[in-house]
Write a protein that holds these residues in place. Structure first.
Motif, PDB file in Angstrom:
ATOM      1  N   MET A   1       0.816  -1.217   0.000  1.00 57.51           N
ATOM      2  CA  MET A   1       0.000   0.000   0.000  1.00 57.51           C
ATOM      3  C   MET A   1       0.854   1.274   0.000  1.00 57.51           C
ATOM      4  O   MET A   1       0.518   2.260  -0.629  1.00 57.51           O
ATOM      5  CB  MET A   1      -0.915   0.001   1.236  1.00 57.51           C
TER       6      MET A   1
ATOM      7  N   GLU B   1      -2.289  -2.623  -5.365  1.00 58.13           N
ATOM      8  CA  GLU B   1      -2.563  -1.691  -4.258  1.00 58.13           C
ATOM      9  C   GLU B   1      -4.067  -1.596  -4.080  1.00 58.13           C
ATOM     10  O   GLU B   1      -4.780  -1.186  -4.998  1.00 58.13           O
ATOM     11  CB  GLU B   1      -1.972  -0.315  -4.555  1.00 58.13           C
ATOM     12  N   ASN B   2      -4.557  -2.016  -2.947  1.00 52.82           N
ATOM     13  CA  ASN B   2      -5.991  -1.955  -2.657  1.00 52.82           C
ATOM     14  C   ASN B   2      -6.194  -1.635  -1.179  1.00 52.82           C
ATOM     15  O   ASN B   2      -6.970  -2.288  -0.485  1.00 52.82           O
ATOM     16  CB  ASN B   2      -6.640  -3.290  -3.038  1.00 52.82           C
ATOM     17  N   GLY B   3      -5.443  -0.631  -0.717  1.00 51.85           N
ATOM     18  CA  GLY B   3      -5.560  -0.232   0.687  1.00 51.85           C
ATOM     19  C   GLY B   3      -5.159  -1.375   1.595  1.00 51.85           C
ATOM     20  O   GLY B   3      -4.349  -2.235   1.215  1.00 51.85           O
TER      21      GLY B   3
ATOM     22  N   SER C   1      -5.073  -4.950   0.299  1.00 51.79           N
ATOM     23  CA  SER C   1      -4.172  -5.260  -0.814  1.00 51.79           C
ATOM     24  C   SER C   1      -3.765  -6.732  -0.811  1.00 51.79           C
ATOM     25  O   SER C   1      -3.707  -7.376  -1.867  1.00 51.79           O
ATOM     26  CB  SER C   1      -2.909  -4.393  -0.737  1.00 51.79           C
TER      27      SER C   1
ATOM     28  N   THR D   1      -5.115   8.494   4.107  1.00 56.72           N
ATOM     29  CA  THR D   1      -5.345   8.844   2.696  1.00 56.72           C
ATOM     30  C   THR D   1      -6.310   7.881   2.015  1.00 56.72           C
ATOM     31  O   THR D   1      -6.730   8.139   0.892  1.00 56.72           O
ATOM     32  CB  THR D   1      -4.024   8.885   1.898  1.00 56.72           C
ATOM     33  N   LEU D   2      -6.669   6.799   2.681  1.00 58.21           N
ATOM     34  CA  LEU D   2      -7.664   5.888   2.093  1.00 58.21           C
ATOM     35  C   LEU D   2      -9.082   6.397   2.304  1.00 58.21           C
ATOM     36  O   LEU D   2     -10.031   5.857   1.740  1.00 58.21           O
ATOM     37  CB  LEU D   2      -7.496   4.460   2.636  1.00 58.21           C
ATOM     38  N   THR D   3      -9.245   7.392   3.128  1.00 56.97           N
ATOM     39  CA  THR D   3     -10.595   7.917   3.377  1.00 56.97           C
ATOM     40  C   THR D   3     -11.027   8.797   2.196  1.00 56.97           C
ATOM     41  O   THR D   3     -10.239   9.109   1.312  1.00 56.97           O
ATOM     42  CB  THR D   3     -10.633   8.750   4.673  1.00 56.97           C
TER      43      THR D   3
ATOM     44  N   TYR E   1     -11.102  13.152   4.522  1.00 59.82           N
ATOM     45  CA  TYR E   1      -9.676  13.427   4.789  1.00 59.82           C
ATOM     46  C   TYR E   1      -9.417  14.903   5.074  1.00 59.82           C
ATOM     47  O   TYR E   1      -8.697  15.240   6.018  1.00 59.82           O
ATOM     48  CB  TYR E   1      -8.813  12.946   3.617  1.00 59.82           C
TER      49      TYR E   1
ATOM     50  N   HIS F   1     -17.696   5.026  -0.125  1.00 54.87           N
ATOM     51  CA  HIS F   1     -16.382   5.482   0.324  1.00 54.87           C
ATOM     52  C   HIS F   1     -16.509   6.289   1.610  1.00 54.87           C
ATOM     53  O   HIS F   1     -15.809   6.049   2.591  1.00 54.87           O
ATOM     54  CB  HIS F   1     -15.734   6.312  -0.797  1.00 54.87           C
TER      55      HIS F   1
ATOM     56  N   GLY G   1     -10.697  -3.561   3.964  1.00 52.56           N
ATOM     57  CA  GLY G   1     -10.035  -2.411   3.368  1.00 52.56           C
ATOM     58  C   GLY G   1     -10.844  -1.145   3.581  1.00 52.56           C
ATOM     59  O   GLY G   1     -12.060  -1.182   3.734  1.00 52.56           O
ATOM     60  N   GLY G   2     -10.151  -0.027   3.562  1.00 56.38           N
ATOM     61  CA  GLY G   2     -10.806   1.250   3.826  1.00 56.38           C
ATOM     62  C   GLY G   2     -11.406   1.206   5.203  1.00 56.38           C
ATOM     63  O   GLY G   2     -10.890   0.539   6.098  1.00 56.38           O
TER      64      GLY G   2
END
Lengths: 250, 391
Positions: free
Chosen positions: B49, B79-81, B84, B126-128, B134, B250, B376-377
């Motif tokens: 990530m 890359e998937n948060g 991943s 930064t995934l938010t 964010y 999201h 994730g997230g």
């Protein structure tokens, strides 16, 4: 005419009220005793501090070398008005802190070394040292420096120390930071813990002997990589900057 | 689709690792190859990530392939948060199941401790949602704290329940040589003693210090193979029997009920459906406990316990190592650590370890079906995997 040179070389210690031992429960559930040690127990501590001189991680080497020299000098009566506190868990050494009295109203914090990492052992030991200065010795102010980023975060940021940059600290002549009584009182509820009296059994076990640390800090596997991360410039600078902003805004 | 099996596994300690990121990925890969006896890798997927941002390292898969002398194998980074790792496993699965490849290496690696906790927290944040979350200063701890507060109000979860998860998982980690945290903790020390508030302060109320996972470096790897290859080597037959992936909004506040983790629910349903199994068939599970509340919530959403009753099962000891359904015997993210890109692969590593019966002191007796949930997230991209021991 004969001269007793030892009388000249040996500093005269001023009377200092002894530190009353205390204890606290760690996150692990273990009880940690913090007590003052006398000169005759210093050799026991030295043998556990010496290996840390070779640990080039988080400034353990610098701090251990200085602590070693300070408490050795204390044990041989070559350091004035110093005290040494040791933190023990089941008799095992967990941390050593030391400092000295400069005047009846001014303390000088020397070092804090955690021989067992985590569980806030170093932080608890430092807080206890400050308590000794403020509540027992009656100092109005303690001058402090940090040699490592971890120390900077724990002391300067957590206690929001004041700058005394016009006063060189005894450690390296670097600018001092100050813990005032007001700052200490503000931190008292959240950072300063411990109970008295220490149960007889706990205290007896601690006094029976200072046992070696079972999991002391070790040298890094890759010295170059450790050096890269050791300076930690950005994070500490950011935290420092933010804290300064808070002070300015207040 | 062809059946897919896990032929080899490898892992580093999850801790502070003083090696370059590519080496952190390469080392467990070598262990996995050694474990399987397979070196003819056709395709490599590397989950990560933070390499470009934290380690100034792009094209990680190319670096790993070269480090391992696996050229000219195909290679791609995923890359998937924090999901991943499982996303890379899914890609590896598809590569084998489709018949395109017979032997695929999936490795995950992260080196987060190159930066301090402040920067690491920001990097994860930064995934938010960039505009809805964010920019207002939302971090994962603050998200989890709001989620926890709602969960407490709706379902009666208390700080004591959260502490019970901490103690369970951190003590499980004591039995895991690869775990980040090797410090036992007790309810007395983190909740009840006069010193507890200092030992375990609030980081984002009602979450305390010991409710959050550590920031870890680490790598883990699995080798996925076709049935034919799996039966040609002398390793237990562990089938990757089910994969489910689902997404959610999201921005968390856009969810009808923020305490419903719908992506977890759907990913688990898909995974179990594909495997032809039910949640009650699971013998051991690794759930994504980046915060203690998440283990409780996920244990409900994946179907192990009714909604709102995960904490009751916890109280009864059902999720303990010797309970009816041990959850996070590895220590979980809480105790084993959370090198984000590697976490999903690390979960798979533990489950394969368990199904093989190689987990030593933390071995779950007679484990035949294992399950992972990689979150994730803040629950907006979730992957669940179901593993079955066949022989």
């Amino acid at each position: 005419m004969s001269v007793d040179l030892e009388k000249i070389l040996r500093p005269v210690d001023h009377p200092m009220t002894p530190f009353p031992a205390k204890y606290m429960t760690l996150a692990s559930g273990e009880e940690m005793v913090i007590r003052q040690v006398d000169r005759d127990e210093i050799p026991d501590i030295l043998q556990y501090v010496e290996p840390l001189v070779h640990v080039e991680r988080d400034f353990y080497d610098v701090v251990a070398a200085r602590l070693y020299s300070e408490i050795l000098a204390y044990s041989r009566s070559r350091y004035q008005d110093q005290y040494v506190l040791v933190a023990q868990v089941d008799g095992e050494i967990a941390a050593v802190v030391n400092g000295r009295q400069v005047t009846p109203k001014l303390g000088m914090s020397l070092h804090t070394v955690a021989l067992r990492r985590g569980l806030r052992i170093g932080a608890h030991a430092f807080a206890t040292k400050m308590e000794y200065h403020m509540d027992v010795l009656g100092h109005d102010e303690v001058l402090i420096v940090a040699e490592s980023p971890i120390g900077f975060r724990r002391w300067m940021i957590e206690y929001q120390l004041e700058k005394r940059f016009d006063t060189p600290h005894e450690l390296g002549g670097v600018p001092s930071w100050s813990l005032t009584r007001e700052l200490f009182d503000r931190a008292r509820d959240t950072l300063v813990v411990g109970r008295r009296p220490v149960p007889d059994e706990l205290l007896a076990k601690a006094r029976a002997g200072i046992l070696p640390p079972s999991d002391p800090p070790t040298p890094p596997a890759d010295l170059l990589a450790a050096t890269r991360s050791m300076y930690d410039s950005t994070g500490t600078a950011l935290m420092s900057q933010r804290w300064q902003q808070e002070v300015d805004n207040a | 689709m062809r059946d897919v099996y896990v032929a080899g596994i490898g892992i580093t300690s999850f801790t502070r690792l003083e090696y370059p990121l590519a080496e952190i990925a390469a080392f467990p890969s070598m262990l996995a190859m050694q474990d399987s006896g397979l070196t003819d890798i056709e395709q490599v997927y590397v989950a990560n990530m933070g390499g470009p941002r934290v380690n100034h390292q792009t094209a990680l898969a190319s670096a790993v392939v070269d480090s391992l002398s696996l050229t000219p194998a195909g290679a791609a980074a995923i890359e998937n948060g924090p999901a991943s790792g499982s996303a890379a496993i899914k890609e590896g699965f598809l590569a084998v199941a489709s018949g395109m490849h017979d032997i695929v290496l999936v490795t995950g690696a992260e080196r987060m401790r190159e930066v301090n906790n402040l920067e690491a927290t920001d990097f994860i944040a930064t995934l938010t949602h960039p505009l809805a979350e964010y920019i207002y200063g939302v971090t994962l701890p603050s998200h989890a704290a709001m989620f926890t507060r709602l969960y407490m109000e709706q379902y009666g979860v208390t700080e004591r329940h959260l502490a019970m998860v901490s103690v369970k998982n951190q003590n499980n980690a004591m039995l895991n040589e690869f775990a980040h945290l090797h410090q036992p903790i007790t309810i007395e020390g983190i909740l009840d003693s006069p010193e507890a508030m200092t030992n375990n302060p609030y980081i984002a109320e009602p979450l305390r210090f010991f409710d959050a996972c550590p920031v870890s470096d680490g790598g883990a790897a699995v080798i996925l193979v076709s049935e034919k290859v799996a039966k040609s080597i002398d390793r237990p037959l562990i089938k990757l029997a089910g994969i489910g992936q689902a997404t959610d909004s999201h921005a968390v506040h856009e969810r009808e009920n923020p305490t419903d983790l719908l992506a977890v629910r759907r990913a688990a349903e898909l995974s179990f459906g594909m495997a032809g199994l039910e949640p009650s068939d699971v013998d051991v599970a690794e759930l994504h406990d980046a915060f203690t509340i998440l283990e409780i919530a996920e244990s409900e959403e994946v179907g192990f316990f009714p909604k709102g009753e995960g904490h009751i099962a916890l109280e009864k000891g059902e999720t303990a190592l010797d309970g009816r359904l041990p959850i996070n015997p590895s220590g979980g993210l809480k105790g084993k650590g959370h090198p984000v890109g590697a976490t999903g692969v690390g979960q798979a590593h533990e489950i394969v370890h368990q199904l093989r019966g190689e987990a030593g002191e933390r071995q779950v007796a007679d484990a035949k079906v294992g399950f992972t949930c990689n979150f994730g997230g803040f629950g907006n991209n979730v992957i669940c995997l179901t593993f079955v021991r066949e022989d």
